[in-house]
Design an enzyme around this catalytic site. Structure first.
Site, mmCIF file in Angstrom:
data_model
loop_
_atom_site.group_PDB
_atom_site.id
_atom_site.type_symbol
_atom_site.label_atom_id
_atom_site.label_comp_id
_atom_site.label_asym_id
_atom_site.label_seq_id
_atom_site.Cartn_x
_atom_site.Cartn_y
_atom_site.Cartn_z
ATOM 1 N N THR A 84 -1.366 10.942 -14.386
ATOM 2 C CA THR A 84 -0.368 10.153 -15.112
ATOM 3 C C THR A 84 -0.982 8.843 -15.599
ATOM 4 O O THR A 84 -1.964 8.351 -15.043
ATOM 5 C CB THR A 84 0.853 9.855 -14.221
ATOM 6 O OG1 THR A 84 0.481 8.988 -13.141
ATOM 7 C CG2 THR A 84 1.433 11.146 -13.653
ATOM 8 N N GLY A 85 -0.408 8.309 -16.658
ATOM 9 C CA GLY A 85 -0.929 7.065 -17.216
ATOM 10 C C GLY A 85 -2.400 7.169 -17.563
ATOM 11 O O GLY A 85 -3.196 6.299 -17.197
ATOM 12 N N SER A 86 -2.752 8.230 -18.297
ATOM 13 C CA SER A 86 -4.179 8.562 -18.453
ATOM 14 C C SER A 86 -4.685 8.503 -19.883
ATOM 15 O O SER A 86 -5.692 9.137 -20.214
ATOM 16 C CB SER A 86 -4.440 9.956 -17.871
ATOM 17 O OG SER A 86 -3.503 10.900 -18.345
ATOM 18 N N THR A 87 -4.031 7.736 -20.749
ATOM 19 C CA THR A 87 -4.527 7.620 -22.115
ATOM 20 C C THR A 87 -5.577 6.518 -22.267
ATOM 21 O O THR A 87 -6.186 6.378 -23.329
ATOM 22 C CB THR A 87 -3.368 7.351 -23.093
ATOM 23 O OG1 THR A 87 -2.664 6.174 -22.681
ATOM 24 C CG2 THR A 87 -2.411 8.533 -23.120
ATOM 25 N N SER A 120 -3.875 -0.348 -5.076
ATOM 26 C CA SER A 120 -4.664 -1.516 -5.476
ATOM 27 C C SER A 120 -4.998 -2.333 -4.238
ATOM 28 O O SER A 120 -4.276 -2.281 -3.234
ATOM 29 C CB SER A 120 -3.853 -2.382 -6.442
ATOM 30 O OG SER A 120 -4.441 -3.652 -6.635
ATOM 31 N N TYR A 160 4.546 -6.967 -8.087
ATOM 32 C CA TYR A 160 3.516 -5.933 -8.271
ATOM 33 C C TYR A 160 2.903 -5.545 -6.927
ATOM 34 O O TYR A 160 2.794 -4.361 -6.598
ATOM 35 C CB TYR A 160 2.437 -6.459 -9.219
ATOM 36 C CG TYR A 160 1.197 -5.592 -9.288
ATOM 37 C CD1 TYR A 160 1.196 -4.403 -10.001
ATOM 38 C CD2 TYR A 160 0.008 -5.985 -8.656
ATOM 39 C CE1 TYR A 160 0.059 -3.607 -10.080
ATOM 40 C CE2 TYR A 160 -1.124 -5.200 -8.729
ATOM 41 C CZ TYR A 160 -1.096 -4.015 -9.437
ATOM 42 O OH TYR A 160 -2.224 -3.225 -9.496
#
Length: 261
Positions: A13-16, A138, A151
């Protein structure tokens, strides 16, 4: 060590761009079938174009922070062997100025997207006796940044979910781990540092290293990691070779977290 995925089906996911794109590219190089994901048709099309003429890659455009787009994904792709929950957003904002809507948006994007995907795809992995789920957290999960408490909270939540889910899936052949990048020279960071590069005349890598030392002075690596360096850990955690690694928080933080554990 030769890592090979032998036609395993992988969702990143979120891989562009950034770490997600690097991970997708690495999975493809190791023989996997990969679905990349971005929020828009344009971003997905651009990422597919960057990957070139690779038959075993497909794209899915949708905002996986929403239940509706997750449902569309489940219908289009009912089964995966490996799920990389990389989708995430970040941005500094003072605690006293952060609205309920912002907290909710960060939680839905960084946390609930991965919860929904794991809840849907893990049972199929269990039925087949093999699977990998990786949450890209993270170092901010451990070093909560004072200017991004909302975050850091979501990244800590990912650690709790990955550890708890690993225990829930004990003995099934499905592993669940978290990968914790530190300062990484992603596309977003490069854009953030662009003005400093132009002003100083230094290389992007040097400006990034200076930024790391100014803002993450405990770094042992003393530079930003590359997206490929983080992707290598994601790929390893997803491999056959990592079969005894589960419930772990795997740091790729350059030693920023000052801990021997």
């Amino acid at each position: 060590m030769h890592i090979q995925f032998n036609q395993r089906r992988v969702l990143v996911t979120g891989s562009t761009s950034g770490i997600g794109f690097a991970a997708a590219r690495a999975f493809l190089a190791a023989g996997a079938h990969v679905v990349i994901n971005g929020r828009s048709d344009a971003s997905v099309a651009a990422a597919l174009s960057r990957l070139g003429d690779v038959p075993q890659v497909a794209g899915f455009a949708g905002d996986l922070a929403t239940q509706a787009d997750c449902a569309r994904l489940f219908e289009a792709h009912p089964s995966f062997d490996i799920v990389i929950n990389n989708l995430g957003i970040y941005g500094p904002e003072d605690f006293f100025e952060t609205s309920d809507d912002t907290w909710a948006h960060f939680f839905q994007t960084n946390v609930m997207s991965g919860v929904r995907l794991a809840r849907h795809y893990a049972p199929g992995m269990v039925a087949r006796g093999w699977g990998r789920i990786v949450f890209v957290s993270s170092e901010s999960a451990l070093n909560i940044p004072a200017d991004m408490i909302h975050y850091g909270f979501t990244k800590t939540a990912q650690l709790a979910i990955s550890r708890g889910l690993a225990k829930r899936l004990a003995g099934t052949g499905v592993t669940v781990n978290a990968v914790l990048p530190g300062p990484t020279l992603s596309d977003g960071v490069a854009d953030m540092l662009k003005a400093d590069v132009e002003r100083s005349g230094s290389s992007l890598e040097q400006v990034a290293a200076d930024f790391v030392m100014a803002h993450r002075g405990s770094s042992i690596l003393r530079r930003a990691a590359t997206v490929d360096e983080v992707a290598h850990m994601i790929v390893y955690a997803s491999s056959e070779q990592a079969s005894a690694t589960t419930g772990a928080a795997l740091r790729v933080d350059g030693g920023v977290v000052d801990s021997i554990a």
